[in-house]
Design a protein around this motif. Structure first.
Motif: not given
Length: 318
Positions: A265-293
């Motif tokens: 849903a967040e990616l569908r709302r993105c208007k540019t690839d830059e928006d998508a890349a920002r969402v991608g970073v935020e999602w991967s950071v959350c994934q990483s923190k949960e995996l480390l925890a």
């Protein structure tokens, strides 16, 4: 010196590794070096280098005949691994694949790697994307990753394919295999997929690196399934940040994975690839923190076409 497998087993603090592609045929290795330059500051435990089979194209000639052309887009896996090892002193783990290589070609690649002092490998069968709906092995090649494992374990004992007498390599090859939290595309179900993964571990695989995933719950479930059947080697989660809007459809198509509803849903709302890349970073950071925890101290990143995003994620995690 410790093998990559031993280093993975002994990881006790948040650690980083990444995978990259050899350059396209005819391109400079500078782009590879640029990726390493950006990511080496995070002290990667190792760097994976992918391997690629030949692709077959048809060329229509003026005479009306059709010419069959064989072309490898990304040659040079062994050479790139050696270049990174000797330029940066990093541990490298080249991929060895079934698809597109004969047993003899595999043996010669292993001999070269031994001479270069590279003894850490990752075995994958290779995909069937360019062969239609089913995997097609090359004549004289391996059908399954298990066959690759058996060839290398025999080579570690000093047994060549043609029975040539040889000294046992001073340093044996050590290797891991790929795992699929959302199952391999050709597996009928996850239980079957995990069954064959257990066979690979029993045959000598010392760790598992997973295919990319975007839902940690799928990964945690995969690990539980593996532990339940007795797979006790380290299982390393593999992450790839989304970098463009079209990856919402491209990545599931290529890698047989699913996006969580929230991320899609967040990616569908993105208007540019830059928006998508920002969402991608935020999602991967959350994934990483949960995996480390949850005790997964080593996270493997697929940096292909995503070096900047991987650097931003690692900068927040490590």
């Amino acid at each position: 010196m410790l093998t990559a497998a031993q280093m993975i087993r002994e990881v006790s603090a948040p650690s980083f590794s990444f995978e990259l592609l050899p350059p396209l045929k005819g391109n400079s290795i500078k782009r590879v070096f640029n990726t390493v330059e950006v990511l080496k500051e995070f002290k990667p435990l190792f760097v994976n280098i992918t391997s690629h089979r030949d692709e077959v194209y048809q060329h229509d000639e003026e005479s009306g005949l059709v010419e069959r052309l064989v072309f490898r887009k990304r040659p040079g896996t062994v050479a790139v691994a050696a270049a990174i090892k000797h330029r940066y002193g990093l541990r490298v783990v080249p991929h060895i694949i079934c698809n597109g290589f004969t047993k003899s070609e595999t043996e010669y690649a292993l001999i070269d790697l031994n001479f270069l002092g590279i003894h850490d490998l990752l075995f994958v069968r290779g995909d069937s994307r360019y062969q239609g709906s089913h995997f097609q092995w090359r004549d004289g090649g391996h059908k399954h990753t298990l066959d690759l494992i058996h060839q290398v374990t025999e080579l570690n004992k000093g047994h060549f394919l043609d029975s040539t007498a040889t000294e046992v390599f001073e340093t044996p090859f050590s290797f891991g295999v790929a795992g699929y939290p959302e199952k391999h595309v050709e597996a009928p179900d996850l239980d079957s997929d995990v069954y064959w993964l257990k066979k690979k571990v029993d045959a000598g695989a010392e760790y598992v690196i997973t295919q990319m995933f975007f839902d940690n719950n799928r990964f945690f479930d995969f690990v539980k399934r593996c532990r339940k059947v007795g797979i006790d080697v380290p299982i390393v989660p593999g992450l790839k940040p989304v970098t463009t809007k079209d990856q919402l459809s491209v990545l599931p198509d290529i890698f047989n994975i699913q996006f969580p509803t929230q991320l899609a849903a967040e990616l569908r709302r993105c208007k540019t690839d830059e928006d998508a890349a920002r969402v991608g970073v935020e999602w991967s950071v959350c994934q990483s923190k949960e995996l480390l925890a949850n005790g997964f101290n080593l996270i493997h990143f697929f940096s292909m076409m995503a070096t900047g995003s991987v650097s931003k994620i690692a900068g927040q995690i490590y």
